[in-house]
Design a protein around this motif. Sequence first.
Motif, PDB file in Angstrom:
ATOM      1  N   ARG A 177      48.934  44.265  40.639  1.00 33.55           N
ATOM      2  CA  ARG A 177      47.840  44.166  39.683  1.00 33.55           C
ATOM      3  C   ARG A 177      47.529  42.715  39.362  1.00 33.55           C
ATOM      4  NH1 ARG A 177      48.939  48.832  35.152  1.00 33.55           N
ATOM      5  NH2 ARG A 177      47.016  47.936  34.326  1.00 33.55           N
ATOM      6  N   ALA A 178      48.561  41.897  39.247  1.00 34.81           N
ATOM      7  CA  ALA A 178      48.358  40.474  38.971  1.00 34.81           C
ATOM      8  C   ALA A 178      47.603  39.806  40.109  1.00 34.81           C
ATOM      9  CB  ALA A 178      49.705  39.790  38.747  1.00 34.81           C
ATOM     10  N   ASN A 179      47.946  40.190  41.340  1.00 34.58           N
ATOM     11  CA  ASN A 179      47.282  39.614  42.510  1.00 34.58           C
ATOM     12  C   ASN A 179      45.826  40.043  42.576  1.00 34.58           C
ATOM     13  OD1 ASN A 179      47.076  38.069  44.782  1.00 34.58           O
ATOM     14  ND2 ASN A 179      48.200  39.466  46.120  1.00 34.58           N
ATOM     15  N   PHE A 180      45.555  41.303  42.222  1.00 36.07           N
ATOM     16  CA  PHE A 180      44.168  41.779  42.191  1.00 36.07           C
ATOM     17  C   PHE A 180      43.362  40.982  41.173  1.00 36.07           C
ATOM     18  CE2 PHE A 180      40.729  44.484  40.625  1.00 36.07           C
ATOM     19  CZ  PHE A 180      40.142  44.902  41.811  1.00 36.07           C
ATOM     20  N   ARG A 181      43.932  40.770  39.981  1.00 32.69           N
ATOM     21  CA  ARG A 181      43.228  39.996  38.945  1.00 32.69           C
ATOM     22  C   ARG A 181      42.974  38.569  39.401  1.00 32.69           C
ATOM     23  NH1 ARG A 181      47.067  42.657  35.589  1.00 32.69           N
ATOM     24  NH2 ARG A 181      48.263  40.721  35.336  1.00 32.69           N
ATOM     25  N   LYS A 182      43.957  37.991  40.089  1.00 28.25           N
ATOM     26  CA  LYS A 182      43.827  36.610  40.566  1.00 28.25           C
ATOM     27  C   LYS A 182      42.715  36.491  41.606  1.00 28.25           C
ATOM     28  CE  LYS A 182      46.567  32.869  42.644  1.00 28.25           C
ATOM     29  NZ  LYS A 182      47.913  32.495  43.176  1.00 28.25           N
ATOM     30  N   LYS A 183      42.686  37.437  42.539  1.00 29.16           N
ATOM     31  CA  LYS A 183      41.658  37.414  43.587  1.00 29.16           C
ATOM     32  C   LYS A 183      40.273  37.644  42.998  1.00 29.16           C
ATOM     33  CE  LYS A 183      44.776  38.960  47.287  1.00 29.16           C
ATOM     34  NZ  LYS A 183      44.627  37.791  48.164  1.00 29.16           N
ATOM     35  N   LEU A 184      40.187  38.535  42.010  1.00 31.63           N
ATOM     36  CA  LEU A 184      38.910  38.799  41.363  1.00 31.63           C
ATOM     37  C   LEU A 184      38.432  37.567  40.599  1.00 31.63           C
ATOM     38  CD1 LEU A 184      36.606  40.634  40.507  1.00 31.63           C
ATOM     39  CD2 LEU A 184      38.080  41.585  38.720  1.00 31.63           C
ATOM     40  N   SER A 185      39.336  36.902  39.908  1.00 28.56           N
ATOM     41  CA  SER A 185      38.990  35.704  39.156  1.00 28.56           C
ATOM     42  C   SER A 185      38.458  34.612  40.082  1.00 28.56           C
ATOM     43  CB  SER A 185      40.213  35.199  38.386  1.00 28.56           C
ATOM     44  OG  SER A 185      39.906  34.021  37.674  1.00 28.56           O
ATOM     45  N   ARG A 186      39.097  34.451  41.238  1.00 25.39           N
ATOM     46  CA  ARG A 186      38.672  33.416  42.198  1.00 25.39           C
ATOM     47  C   ARG A 186      37.293  33.765  42.785  1.00 25.39           C
ATOM     48  NH1 ARG A 186      40.730  29.365  45.598  1.00 25.39           N
ATOM     49  NH2 ARG A 186      38.859  28.411  46.518  1.00 25.39           N
ATOM     50  N   ILE A 239      31.474  44.732  40.257  1.00 28.55           N
ATOM     51  CA  ILE A 239      30.240  45.527  40.321  1.00 28.55           C
ATOM     52  C   ILE A 239      30.493  46.979  39.923  1.00 28.55           C
ATOM     53  CG2 ILE A 239      28.364  46.313  41.798  1.00 28.55           C
ATOM     54  CD1 ILE A 239      28.689  43.795  43.473  1.00 28.55           C
ATOM     55  N   PHE A 240      31.567  47.575  40.474  1.00 23.70           N
ATOM     56  CA  PHE A 240      31.851  48.979  40.191  1.00 23.70           C
ATOM     57  C   PHE A 240      32.921  49.174  39.113  1.00 23.70           C
ATOM     58  CE2 PHE A 240      29.612  49.313  44.194  1.00 23.70           C
ATOM     59  CZ  PHE A 240      28.827  50.447  43.998  1.00 23.70           C
ATOM     60  N   SER A 241      33.301  48.089  38.454  1.00 26.53           N
ATOM     61  CA  SER A 241      34.181  48.146  37.272  1.00 26.53           C
ATOM     62  C   SER A 241      35.530  48.815  37.517  1.00 26.53           C
ATOM     63  CB  SER A 241      33.467  48.866  36.118  1.00 26.53           C
ATOM     64  OG  SER A 241      32.238  48.251  35.822  1.00 26.53           O
ATOM     65  N   VAL A 242      36.071  48.664  38.712  1.00 27.51           N
ATOM     66  CA  VAL A 242      37.389  49.228  39.012  1.00 27.51           C
ATOM     67  C   VAL A 242      38.457  48.448  38.253  1.00 27.51           C
ATOM     68  CG1 VAL A 242      39.104  49.536  40.850  1.00 27.51           C
ATOM     69  CG2 VAL A 242      36.714  50.107  41.268  1.00 27.51           C
ATOM     70  N   SER A 243      39.388  49.143  37.624  1.00 34.02           N
ATOM     71  CA  SER A 243      40.456  48.483  36.877  1.00 34.02           C
ATOM     72  C   SER A 243      41.451  47.835  37.824  1.00 34.02           C
ATOM     73  CB  SER A 243      41.192  49.506  36.005  1.00 34.02           C
ATOM     74  OG  SER A 243      41.950  50.393  36.817  1.00 34.02           O
ATOM     75  N   ASP A 244      42.274  46.937  37.292  1.00 32.39           N
ATOM     76  CA  ASP A 244      43.283  46.306  38.131  1.00 32.39           C
ATOM     77  C   ASP A 244      44.322  47.320  38.607  1.00 32.39           C
ATOM     78  OD1 ASP A 244      44.266  46.622  35.560  1.00 32.39           O
ATOM     79  OD2 ASP A 244      45.492  44.818  35.608  1.00 32.39           O
ATOM     80  N   ALA A 245      44.526  48.398  37.836  1.00 27.97           N
ATOM     81  CA  ALA A 245      45.482  49.438  38.234  1.00 27.97           C
ATOM     82  C   ALA A 245      45.010  50.141  39.497  1.00 27.97           C
ATOM     83  CB  ALA A 245      45.672  50.447  37.105  1.00 27.97           C
ATOM     84  N   ILE A 246      43.746  50.562  39.512  1.00 27.19           N
ATOM     85  CA  ILE A 246      43.210  51.249  40.684  1.00 27.19           C
ATOM     86  C   ILE A 246      42.954  50.253  41.816  1.00 27.19           C
ATOM     87  CG2 ILE A 246      41.210  52.512  41.572  1.00 27.19           C
ATOM     88  CD1 ILE A 246      41.049  53.984  38.965  1.00 27.19           C
TER      89      ILE A 246
END
Length: 304
Positions: free
Chosen positions: A178-187, A162-169
């Motif tokens: 960062r990989a874990n953030f992407r994985k959680k977002l994808s799920r 929703i707020f377009s936060v990057s995986d870095a932030i």
Amino acid sequence: MNPFIEEKYPLPEELSILNLAKQGDSKAIEKILKAHQALIYNVILRMVYDPDQAADITQDILIKVMQELPSFRGESRLGTWIYRIAVNHALRIKKTEAETMITDFTQYGKDLDSIENTRFTQKKVEAIERKLLIEEAKIGCMMGMLLCLNREQRIVFILGEIFSVSDAIGSELLKISRANFRKKLSRARKDLYQFMNEKCGLVNKKNPCRCSRKTKGFIRLGIVNPKELKFSERSLANIKTYAPKKSDDFDEYIEPKYAELYRNHKFLIPPNLIKNIRSMFQDRKFREIFNLLQEDEIDGADPR
């Protein structure tokens, strides 16, 4: 000072105001809190659904930020540090009333199905008011869908989608890779968008569920109150106005039409929380607790 935009730190304007704030300057503290209260409020609102609860939680977060300001060492951007406090607080608070009522997608789908589809054609309702009520039903329903995600999925989705936060932030805010953030977002996307594709007429025209047909049912159930709209008033603009430009180079599950529906929701003006905190500044005991006493106050303090 948007903390969701990646920039080098420390920023000069942050340093100058931060130094004053850490010395107990109430105006500097107020300026920092005021710069972030609206964004914090809009993130928390999507975590808990209820505007009043979101305001209370946001105020608790602002006080916590003020309390911990002296410990900030400048190892990240000030805004990133503030939102780390906000995220931690949001994940640890007691379960809200809305979270006890909406537990998962299966139950939520059944609840939506149980609400009769009725065309909203009351002649007594003006066209503008009718549009607002339907918008209220739409936003309320979509925010209810967010509650079907567990808290961690929800905060990751709110931040990342929703707020377009990057995986870095995002990874820095949640203290994960960062990989874990992407994985959680994808799920989280997969779970939410699968439900929307199966139920929501906004994204799949084959679905019978339409906001305009559910609004009267929402009003009867008290979910939408025509006399007190939760989500369609007090708005500044939409969320995408405040979110950074979305970069999808790390995305694995891209469905722009779904995300855009959420980013087009209202960015709401919070109650004047700074006014409440400013009144606290007037209390000597409060200033003493948060080390806000000026030198003349300390010199003139009662030795007892």
